[in-house]
Design a protein around this motif. Sequence first.
Motif, mmCIF file in Angstrom:
data_model
loop_
_atom_site.group_PDB
_atom_site.id
_atom_site.type_symbol
_atom_site.label_atom_id
_atom_site.label_comp_id
_atom_site.label_asym_id
_atom_site.label_seq_id
_atom_site.Cartn_x
_atom_site.Cartn_y
_atom_site.Cartn_z
ATOM 1 N N ARG A 178 0.834 -1.209 0.000
ATOM 2 C CA ARG A 178 0.000 0.000 0.000
ATOM 3 C C ARG A 178 0.864 1.253 0.000
ATOM 4 O O ARG A 178 0.531 2.257 -0.652
ATOM 5 C CB ARG A 178 -0.909 -0.017 1.224
ATOM 6 C CG ARG A 178 -1.811 1.202 1.330
ATOM 7 C CD ARG A 178 -2.907 0.973 2.356
ATOM 8 N NE ARG A 178 -3.587 2.211 2.661
ATOM 9 C CZ ARG A 178 -3.365 2.951 3.736
ATOM 10 N NH1 ARG A 178 -2.487 2.552 4.641
ATOM 11 N NH2 ARG A 178 -4.007 4.069 3.955
ATOM 12 N N LYS A 185 2.115 6.947 -7.119
ATOM 13 C CA LYS A 185 0.857 7.040 -7.841
ATOM 14 C C LYS A 185 1.106 7.545 -9.244
ATOM 15 O O LYS A 185 1.658 8.610 -9.456
ATOM 16 C CB LYS A 185 -0.090 7.993 -7.125
ATOM 17 C CG LYS A 185 -1.559 7.782 -7.453
ATOM 18 C CD LYS A 185 -2.083 6.497 -6.837
ATOM 19 C CE LYS A 185 -3.589 6.359 -7.042
ATOM 20 N NZ LYS A 185 -4.091 5.090 -6.515
ATOM 21 N N GLN A 191 -4.950 2.066 -13.452
ATOM 22 C CA GLN A 191 -5.127 1.934 -12.003
ATOM 23 C C GLN A 191 -4.378 0.715 -11.492
ATOM 24 O O GLN A 191 -4.900 -0.086 -10.730
ATOM 25 C CB GLN A 191 -6.606 1.842 -11.650
ATOM 26 C CG GLN A 191 -7.398 3.083 -12.021
ATOM 27 C CD GLN A 191 -8.866 2.957 -11.677
ATOM 28 O OE1 GLN A 191 -9.363 1.856 -11.488
ATOM 29 N NE2 GLN A 191 -9.555 4.076 -11.596
ATOM 30 N N GLU A 193 -1.965 0.485 -9.435
ATOM 31 C CA GLU A 193 -1.719 0.456 -7.986
ATOM 32 C C GLU A 193 -2.909 -0.143 -7.248
ATOM 33 O O GLU A 193 -2.754 -0.948 -6.333
ATOM 34 C CB GLU A 193 -1.443 1.876 -7.467
ATOM 35 C CG GLU A 193 -0.237 2.550 -8.096
ATOM 36 C CD GLU A 193 -0.597 3.308 -9.345
ATOM 37 O OE1 GLU A 193 -1.763 3.188 -9.791
ATOM 38 O OE2 GLU A 193 0.272 3.999 -9.899
ATOM 39 N N ASP A 194 -4.126 0.260 -7.658
ATOM 40 C CA ASP A 194 -5.310 -0.298 -7.019
ATOM 41 C C ASP A 194 -5.428 -1.791 -7.294
ATOM 42 O O ASP A 194 -5.878 -2.557 -6.439
ATOM 43 C CB ASP A 194 -6.558 0.426 -7.526
ATOM 44 C CG ASP A 194 -6.546 1.903 -7.168
ATOM 45 O OD1 ASP A 194 -5.904 2.251 -6.165
ATOM 46 O OD2 ASP A 194 -7.158 2.690 -7.893
ATOM 47 N N LYS A 195 -5.008 -2.200 -8.460
ATOM 48 C CA LYS A 195 -5.073 -3.629 -8.777
ATOM 49 C C LYS A 195 -4.090 -4.431 -7.928
ATOM 50 O O LYS A 195 -4.392 -5.553 -7.497
ATOM 51 C CB LYS A 195 -4.793 -3.852 -10.263
ATOM 52 C CG LYS A 195 -5.886 -3.329 -11.177
ATOM 53 C CD LYS A 195 -5.575 -3.610 -12.628
ATOM 54 C CE LYS A 195 -6.687 -3.113 -13.543
ATOM 55 N NZ LYS A 195 -6.382 -3.391 -14.969
ATOM 56 N N ALA A 198 -5.649 -4.712 -4.713
ATOM 57 C CA ALA A 198 -6.849 -5.537 -4.784
ATOM 58 C C ALA A 198 -6.532 -7.022 -4.872
ATOM 59 O O ALA A 198 -7.399 -7.863 -4.604
ATOM 60 C CB ALA A 198 -7.691 -5.127 -5.995
ATOM 61 N N THR A 311 -13.082 -7.335 -5.901
ATOM 62 C CA THR A 311 -11.678 -7.341 -6.339
ATOM 63 C C THR A 311 -11.492 -8.168 -7.596
ATOM 64 O O THR A 311 -10.649 -7.851 -8.436
ATOM 65 C CB THR A 311 -10.789 -7.886 -5.218
ATOM 66 O OG1 THR A 311 -11.304 -9.144 -4.765
ATOM 67 C CG2 THR A 311 -10.765 -6.929 -4.040
#
Length: 1611
Positions: A178, A185, A191, A193-195, A198, A311
């Motif tokens: 995280r 970023k 996306q 980073e979110d993946k 997730a 997710t």
Amino acid sequence: MVLIQLYTRYNRVWIPDAEHVWKSAEIVKDFHYGDDSLQLLLENGTELKLPVDSSPPELPPLRNPDILVGENDLTALSYLHEPAVLHNLKVRFLESKIIYTYCGIILVALNPYKQIHIYGDAIIHAYSGQNMGDMDPHIFAVAEEAYKQMARDHKNQSIIISGESGAGKTVSARYAMRYFAVVSKSGSKTQVEDKVLASNPITEAIGNAKTIRNDNSSRFGKFTEISFDNTYRIIGANMRTYLLEKSRVVFQAESERNYHIFYQMCACAHLPQFKALKLLSADEFNYTGIGGDIIIEGVDDRKGMEETQQTFSLLGLKEDFQADVFKVLAAILHLGNVEIKSSGDDRSTISHSDSHLHIFCELLSVRADDLVRWLCNRKLVLVAETVVKPLHKDRVVNSRDALAKRIYAHLFDCVINKINKALQVPGKQHAFIGVLDIYGFETFDINSFEQFCINYANEKLQQQFNLHVFKLEQEEYMKEDIPWTLIDFYDNQPVIDLIEAKMGILDLLDEECLFPQGTDQSWLQKLYNYLDGNPLFERPKLSNETFVIQHFADKVEYQCKGFLEKNRDTLYEELVAVLRVSKFAFLAQFFQEEGLSVPKIKGIKVKPARPGVKSTNKQLRASVGAKFCSSLSLLMETLNATTPHYVRCIKPNDEKLPFEYDSGRVVQQLRACGVLETIRISAQSYPSRWTYFEFYSRYSILMTNEEAGISDKTLACKDVLQRLIQDPNQYKFGRTKIFLRAGQVAYLEKLRLDRLRGACITIQKYVRGWIQRRNYQRLRQAAILIQHYIRGKKTIRKAVSAANLKQGWSAVVIQRYWRGFRIKKSYQTRVTDLQSQVDGLIIKKQSMEKMFEASSKEQQEKFDQIKMTLLEDKETQARLRKTAESNLKIQRKEHDKELGILKEELRKLKDERISLQMKLEDGDQMTADLQDQVAQLTKHVKVIPDLRRDLSNLQNQKQTIDRKMMQQSEEARAKLHDISRLLTGSVVKEEVILGLTADYSEKTYEAEDLLAAYTGLEKATRTLENHRKEQKERYETQIEGLKQKVDYLQNENSSLHTLFTEKNNVNENIRQEVCRLSSENCVIPELKVQISELQRQKHECEVLVEEQRKELEEKAAEMKNNLQKRVEEASSKCRHFEEQAEVLEEVKTTLQDQIRDLQEENAHLSKQLQMERDAKIRLRLEAAELSSRNLDFEEQLDQKERVIKQLENQMINLETAQKSSSPGPKHYLGMLECNKEDESRLIQKLILDLKPKGVAVNMIPVLPSYILFMCIRYADFLNDEEKLLSFMNATITAVKKVTTNHQNDLALLSFWLSNMYQLLNCLKQYSGEEEFSKQSTPRQLSNCLQNFDLSDHQQVVSDLAICIYHQFISAMERALTPAIVPGMLEHESLQGISSMKPRGFINRSSKNNQDTETYTITFIIQRLSHFYTSMTQHGTEPHIVKQVVKQLLFHIGATTLNNLLLRKDMCSCRKGMQIRCNISYLEEWLQEKDLQNYHLIDTLKPLTEAAWLLQVSKFTDDDAKAITETCVELNTVQIVKILNSYTPMDAFEKRVASSFVRKVQSLRQDHDSSAQLMMDANYRFPVTFPFCSSSQALELLQVPNSLHLDFLTMI
């Protein structure tokens, strides 16, 4: 080496303890060499005599001083050993509630079993960019170190997270990933980073389960490679998995659960998408109900399924794929419920009517008959035939379970591969950071094949860790030029060889698996036979089914049962064939041949830890152990190619209780994870390392005067250390650091404490002596005073009698009457004096009034004289004007006459030339003389160019004279204007002085006559200028005529040359030309005479004009001087009158004061003195008369003021009339005409290309806004909506562009912030709305917009101004942020109050820190002053400046407080003093800028309260109440954090007790408004732009030429 001299009284040691592992004891008696025991006093008061071996003495480990306890880094401890580490962790964990601690390069993390607020985005941003060791230990600090080293060294990094199950490895890995996602970023649409984040819920759902020790235990190892591009932003990720615990699918121990995904599905069985799976409750399935505990407290499986599905969708895994995954998982659950029955003779059957069997076959699309057949039977291929052999029930159950495990393992690998594909994005990998979440060393009551593989992996990781620590130590010594000596450290290569070498445990296991009849017992017997001589392998004496391995952490006893089966991972080929032909393609691909494996993925290279399925031949199929060895080797290669960072997770207790500390469990894990090995390696060399500056700051108190006087601090440190420690082997001097052996820091701290204690005793001695002396002196004085009164009392008693009392009363009566008589006499005298003074003042007042009237008359007479003088001057000017006009007329007539004469002479010359031509016909005889005449003529021809030059010089002189005349005329006009202005002002002053009369209209008319006279003078001057111009024109015409004559003469000369060339008729022509030229020669002298005459006349005119000008100047100067003198005399008299009035006022006040005194005295003597009462009445009457006269004077003064105001108004009217009568400049409407084609040029020059530096200095700072608004007004004037909208849009777009492209240019942002704000004010002020036009002038009201309502554009401009404001704030914060923490927190502005403490192995990434700029509070104030100056120079409104300063102060306070909350080493009393001193500097800066009255400093209240909290006493209940009442801006979380982090700098300070912290928490229960630890340093106060009316008249604005806007036209 043990320092025996430190085993002295009052020092403390650690002794072993069965319950707490180690306990503390205090030395009662000094220990000397040769003693056989050590006398100790335990903490419970028990005395203990500890036996000690005499040679060599093995003494217990010494305890560190309290000043070193609770350090962020364990290597900062003076004594490095197991009890010191254990105690330091305990103090930090229980007292300070801190879960992270450094141990050199290791981050030790204790699981708090409680949610703590230290993982928010604010914490991430606080650690971003910081050096490791500058902040408190944290997983974010390790992640930042890895990220920084990757960017700095261009090398891949890895974070190795290990620990027991339940220690928090998964959570730590999640927080590390995280951190990378937040700080890097990319902002891309993928996306990624979110993946990456997730992927954690999915892997936890299918790979985590509840165990006895942990509710969310990872049952597989995971290495996640987070890929970065060349800008170090995340572009993808890849996961490798290791050793999935497949056996958990079919079996769980008591109180454990299967993988979370099964329970999540069962909890959602009622949902429509799961009804087709025909799921039951989790306790109804064999595979999920074996453990007996299907619920985890505090976990909602239904919400877990929702998160898992979300997710899946975020990763791009569609619903079809999710449905296939859930279908396979449901099939596994139903397979576990298939009932297998025994039918005797080692046979077993499965009912074809089994519902779970049909559901399994239906879900996976396989034939039930084939599945039942090959579950209950096995095909044996012999040499001559193929035999189908029935299986026993136990074998069938094993086959079923093996099928379930194989399916789940393939499904797990498939999901991981899908996640890896989803995490791939286009782009080339530049570097990666790997996060290894792997199981730690495990030892249970029953240890099987899984524990063996786990401990084998930890042996490999421990070896890599030891080598890395050894390498870092060696690099540190080489960098400091310290001689390197070999350190003996534990090498676990023999254990690794025991496991993986040829004929090792794994090799023998694989060999035994090749035999069909091989059993666990036969394999164990081989181990006994081959490895019996290995010292690390043991055979238990009481068991024949186990073996023992001496690992680096501990001895582990393994049960051999199940090793072969788990290593083989047997699944018969017939069952594989049944699934391979399934119509369910998702399942069938799991069991395809190896040649049909998944193709390679472009982008990031995926290295699967699990090789593809190989051939079905049992001899060629790789075993589980071999696969694990291969993947482990690949992992070690990857880690060796990276820079590792270590995180060791520790379980503080087995009951999962929050903040409970079990020393036995903790020390067991510390031994297993390599922390103590790191300590041991450090302790063998020089564990304590100080920079010379730190050592000097801490131990300068131990220096002598000579040593303290040495300017070189490095040399001073060497001298003091050599003097204090005699053994040179106990320390080494490096290039930048001092290396000390274990215990030397404690020895130095003891010496320092002794020195401080001695100083305290000395101070106490003198203070106590002073107190005693003061008390003694007070007692002595009190005794003397008592004696004095007692003695006096005794004397009085002896002296008192009746006669003495009578005499005393008589004396009192006499004194009373005598005093009364004296007072009467003095009162009468004073009354007489006052009356005489009043009479004198009345007389003086009358005389002053007479003088005032005389002076008024005198001023009136002088004014009349001035008026007469002005009238005479006017007449004189008129006469002069008439004289000048007559002279001009005469000169003009004379010039006309002269021109007539010249014309007549020219006519005569022509006639003579004709007669001469006629006569030349008869001059043949004169041929002989022609040549002589020709020679003369040639001479005259040469003279003609000289004449031409003379003419040109005359013309130049004429032009020069004309310019001088113009200048003189302009000067004359200016002087006349000044004289008129002076005269007008003088008249005003004279009228003000003579305002005592009432006839004011007459004076006004006289002033108008004077103005009319000067107007006549101006007209005369203009007439003279016209005459001068006419005369100049006449001169030019005459000169032009002379030029024509000269040209004509030149033409004649040229014709003469042609005549000479003619051969025929030469004589005749020569005669004629001779006659003509002779006549011309006669004319030339006459022309010269005329020209000289003209020059003389011109000179006379110039002299005349100059004389007139001088006369006018002299008269004007004389008049000016006279007027000035008269005005000065009048003003001095006026001042004299004012002074007299002030004297009268003073006299009046004096009289009033005296009257009040008399009234008071009369009140006392009214009964006895009636005559005095009468005098008092008379005085009152006199006072009343004086007050009435004073009122009259005040009325007269008011009347004079009214007269003055009337005169001022009349003068204003006269000036306006004069301006209206005189020709003034052209009146403008305050608009600028800008054509459509020039709009882009205007935007380019006024906005895009404009540099604010020159604008702020040479022009109005907000001039561009006025120019833009004047163009807007023109578009409104034309009623052209299209032009208006186009211009507004172009302006807004250009300003946005220029501010966006220069986001760090403070001057430009400040400039356009001021201009946009001014443009907004103009749009409001000229909108015509009443609320914005209250302060506008009539002319401004007439200039309001007429055709369009620009309220929408006002909002657009306001939004743009707000956007620029935030850009401006962000730019200033970016410039200021690097200096905040060093300047406000780290810099010691108070000299002599040092907060240095011993430090450990930190700041590894701060290689170039010495080259960075040193920031101080002075630098911060300089930056603030620079910002303030920039705003004021660019015309920023004061209320906006206040908002900017308020925002900057809040950012300073929030950033400093956030850093303070995350730095335990800064939480001390001395640091609180430093912070408060720095805040006072900011307060002084606000006072210097006159900003102290706007409560801007209130934004620093949280920081001020934190500094106060560090300094205040923190022991009693009253202290707790004071903290609760004072700290209103800090919330409870922040207060508790500061109290827990409070660190004493000396042994004289005490730590904050836990009971005190709990007391504060209880008192603060009703005060909580927020539970956030960190302040939001990026918070923005709402910005307001209040309307501010402008007094600038648009019609008076001028566009400077420097702006190059000549295409604009003023309207």
